[in-house]
Design a protein around this motif. Structure first.
Motif, PDB file in Angstrom:
ATOM      1  N   LEU A   1     -27.245  62.519  20.050  1.00 35.52           N
ATOM      2  CA  LEU A   1     -28.377  61.608  20.058  1.00 35.52           C
ATOM      3  C   LEU A   1     -28.905  61.518  21.490  1.00 35.52           C
ATOM      4  O   LEU A   1     -28.113  61.313  22.420  1.00 35.52           O
ATOM      5  N   ALA A   2     -30.190  61.647  21.664  1.00 35.87           N
ATOM      6  CA  ALA A   2     -30.775  61.630  22.998  1.00 35.87           C
ATOM      7  C   ALA A   2     -31.948  60.665  23.033  1.00 35.87           C
ATOM      8  O   ALA A   2     -32.975  60.916  22.399  1.00 35.87           O
ATOM      9  N   GLU A   3     -31.780  59.565  23.776  1.00 35.47           N
ATOM     10  CA  GLU A   3     -32.848  58.574  23.896  1.00 35.47           C
ATOM     11  C   GLU A   3     -33.810  58.944  25.020  1.00 35.47           C
ATOM     12  O   GLU A   3     -33.428  59.599  26.001  1.00 35.47           O
ATOM     13  N   SER A   4     -35.038  58.488  24.876  1.00 38.27           N
ATOM     14  CA  SER A   4     -36.042  58.658  25.922  1.00 38.27           C
ATOM     15  C   SER A   4     -37.089  57.564  25.757  1.00 38.27           C
ATOM     16  O   SER A   4     -37.109  56.868  24.734  1.00 38.27           O
ATOM     17  N   GLY A   5     -37.927  57.435  26.768  1.00 43.56           N
ATOM     18  CA  GLY A   5     -39.023  56.484  26.677  1.00 43.56           C
ATOM     19  C   GLY A   5     -38.812  55.180  27.418  1.00 43.56           C
ATOM     20  O   GLY A   5     -39.694  54.313  27.407  1.00 43.56           O
ATOM     21  N   GLY A   6     -37.672  55.019  28.046  1.00 42.55           N
ATOM     22  CA  GLY A   6     -37.440  53.796  28.792  1.00 42.55           C
ATOM     23  C   GLY A   6     -38.258  53.751  30.064  1.00 42.55           C
ATOM     24  O   GLY A   6     -38.963  54.693  30.409  1.00 42.55           O
TER      25      GLY A   6
ATOM     26  N   GLN B   1     -44.239  45.250  32.819  1.00 40.20           N
ATOM     27  CA  GLN B   1     -44.428  43.822  33.090  1.00 40.20           C
ATOM     28  C   GLN B   1     -44.275  43.011  31.813  1.00 40.20           C
ATOM     29  O   GLN B   1     -44.461  43.538  30.704  1.00 40.20           O
ATOM     30  N   PRO B   2     -43.954  41.741  31.944  1.00 36.45           N
ATOM     31  CA  PRO B   2     -43.876  40.882  30.753  1.00 36.45           C
ATOM     32  C   PRO B   2     -45.175  40.943  29.955  1.00 36.45           C
ATOM     33  O   PRO B   2     -46.266  40.953  30.530  1.00 36.45           O
ATOM     34  N   GLY B   3     -45.015  41.022  28.650  1.00 37.80           N
ATOM     35  CA  GLY B   3     -46.172  41.160  27.774  1.00 37.80           C
ATOM     36  C   GLY B   3     -46.522  42.600  27.470  1.00 37.80           C
ATOM     37  O   GLY B   3     -47.365  42.864  26.591  1.00 37.80           O
ATOM     38  N   GLY B   4     -45.888  43.526  28.165  1.00 37.80           N
ATOM     39  CA  GLY B   4     -46.176  44.936  27.968  1.00 37.80           C
ATOM     40  C   GLY B   4     -45.451  45.533  26.777  1.00 37.80           C
ATOM     41  O   GLY B   4     -44.734  44.836  26.051  1.00 37.80           O
ATOM     42  N   SER B   5     -45.634  46.838  26.613  1.00 37.95           N
ATOM     43  CA  SER B   5     -45.065  47.555  25.471  1.00 37.95           C
ATOM     44  C   SER B   5     -44.400  48.846  25.922  1.00 37.95           C
ATOM     45  O   SER B   5     -44.786  49.431  26.936  1.00 37.95           O
ATOM     46  N   LEU B   6     -43.408  49.252  25.173  1.00 38.77           N
ATOM     47  CA  LEU B   6     -42.759  50.545  25.348  1.00 38.77           C
ATOM     48  C   LEU B   6     -42.370  51.076  23.980  1.00 38.77           C
ATOM     49  O   LEU B   6     -42.135  50.294  23.052  1.00 38.77           O
ATOM     50  N   LYS B   7     -42.275  52.393  23.878  1.00 43.11           N
ATOM     51  CA  LYS B   7     -41.799  53.004  22.638  1.00 43.11           C
ATOM     52  C   LYS B   7     -40.655  53.940  22.986  1.00 43.11           C
ATOM     53  O   LYS B   7     -40.843  54.912  23.725  1.00 43.11           O
ATOM     54  N   LEU B   8     -39.475  53.625  22.460  1.00 36.26           N
ATOM     55  CA  LEU B   8     -38.300  54.444  22.681  1.00 36.26           C
ATOM     56  C   LEU B   8     -38.173  55.484  21.568  1.00 36.26           C
ATOM     57  O   LEU B   8     -38.537  55.215  20.409  1.00 36.26           O
ATOM     58  N   SER B   9     -37.644  56.627  21.920  1.00 33.56           N
ATOM     59  CA  SER B   9     -37.383  57.690  20.955  1.00 33.56           C
ATOM     60  C   SER B   9     -35.924  58.081  21.009  1.00 33.56           C
ATOM     61  O   SER B   9     -35.304  58.043  22.078  1.00 33.56           O
ATOM     62  N   CYS B  10     -35.394  58.473  19.869  1.00 36.98           N
ATOM     63  CA  CYS B  10     -34.012  58.959  19.785  1.00 36.98           C
ATOM     64  C   CYS B  10     -34.037  60.251  18.978  1.00 36.98           C
ATOM     65  O   CYS B  10     -34.276  60.218  17.762  1.00 36.98           O
ATOM     66  N   ALA B  11     -33.830  61.353  19.653  1.00 35.47           N
ATOM     67  CA  ALA B  11     -33.828  62.649  18.998  1.00 35.47           C
ATOM     68  C   ALA B  11     -32.434  62.958  18.475  1.00 35.47           C
ATOM     69  O   ALA B  11     -31.459  62.882  19.225  1.00 35.47           O
ATOM     70  N   LEU B  12     -32.368  63.310  17.193  1.00 38.76           N
ATOM     71  CA  LEU B  12     -31.094  63.607  16.542  1.00 38.76           C
ATOM     72  C   LEU B  12     -30.915  65.114  16.418  1.00 38.76           C
ATOM     73  O   LEU B  12     -31.859  65.821  16.077  1.00 38.76           O
ATOM     74  N   SER B  13     -29.703  65.577  16.662  1.00 40.80           N
ATOM     75  CA  SER B  13     -29.418  66.998  16.482  1.00 40.80           C
ATOM     76  C   SER B  13     -27.966  67.182  16.100  1.00 40.80           C
ATOM     77  O   SER B  13     -27.152  66.273  16.242  1.00 40.80           O
ATOM     78  N   GLY B  14     -27.649  68.376  15.608  1.00 36.57           N
ATOM     79  CA  GLY B  14     -26.286  68.674  15.241  1.00 36.57           C
ATOM     80  C   GLY B  14     -26.071  68.595  13.740  1.00 36.57           C
ATOM     81  O   GLY B  14     -27.001  68.582  12.956  1.00 36.57           O
ATOM     82  N   LYS B  15     -24.797  68.485  13.355  1.00 30.54           N
ATOM     83  CA  LYS B  15     -24.420  68.518  11.942  1.00 30.54           C
ATOM     84  C   LYS B  15     -24.484  67.118  11.346  1.00 30.54           C
ATOM     85  O   LYS B  15     -23.484  66.417  11.239  1.00 30.54           O
ATOM     86  N   ILE B  16     -25.699  66.738  10.956  1.00 25.00           N
ATOM     87  CA  ILE B  16     -25.913  65.428  10.353  1.00 25.00           C
ATOM     88  C   ILE B  16     -26.047  65.635   8.858  1.00 25.00           C
ATOM     89  O   ILE B  16     -27.104  65.997   8.348  1.00 25.00           O
TER      90      ILE B  16
END
Length: 115
Positions: A4-9, A13-28
């Motif tokens: 699992l690999a997170e990104s997007g952090g 500022q307060p009131g702002g927005s972010l979108k995090l992503s988690c890329a999945l790979s391997g034998k799921i």
């Protein structure tokens, strides 16, 4: 092996927005649930949002109405959209996959909310 690999952090500022992503790979082979957790300095790791196999979404009370979890199976990616961020949201955010037998964690991504 599952990865699992997170990104997007980042910093916002307060009131702002972010979108995090988690890329999945391997034998799921199956997913019982997948979600986002966070850990602030000196605090226990806590659940932020989860999405079960049946599609049920669960959110921590502190983020309800501000955060949204979504899954793109075609891209093998889990997202966490975060709006109206506050300083209390500052933490390392982790993606977690539960395949019913084992738990898999990403390495975490820092989110800092400050003015």
């Amino acid at each position: 092996q599952v990865h699992l690999a997170e990104s997007g952090g980042g910093s916002v500022q307060p009131g702002g927005s972010l979108k995090l992503s988690c890329a999945l790979s391997g034998k799921i082979f199956s997913i019982a649930d997948i979600g986002w957790y966070r850990q602030a300095p000196g605090q226990m790791r806590e659940m932020v949002a989860t999405n079960s196999k049946g599609g049920l979404k669960n959110y921590a009370d502190s983020v309800k109405g501000r955060f949204a979890i979504s899954i793109d199976l075609a891209q093998n990616t889990v997202y966490l959209e975060m709006n109206n961020l506050t300083t209390q949201d500052t933490a390392v955010y982790y993606c977690r996959l539960n395949n019913g037998a084992s738990l898999y964690w990403g390495q975490g991504v820092q989110v800092t909310v400050s003015s």
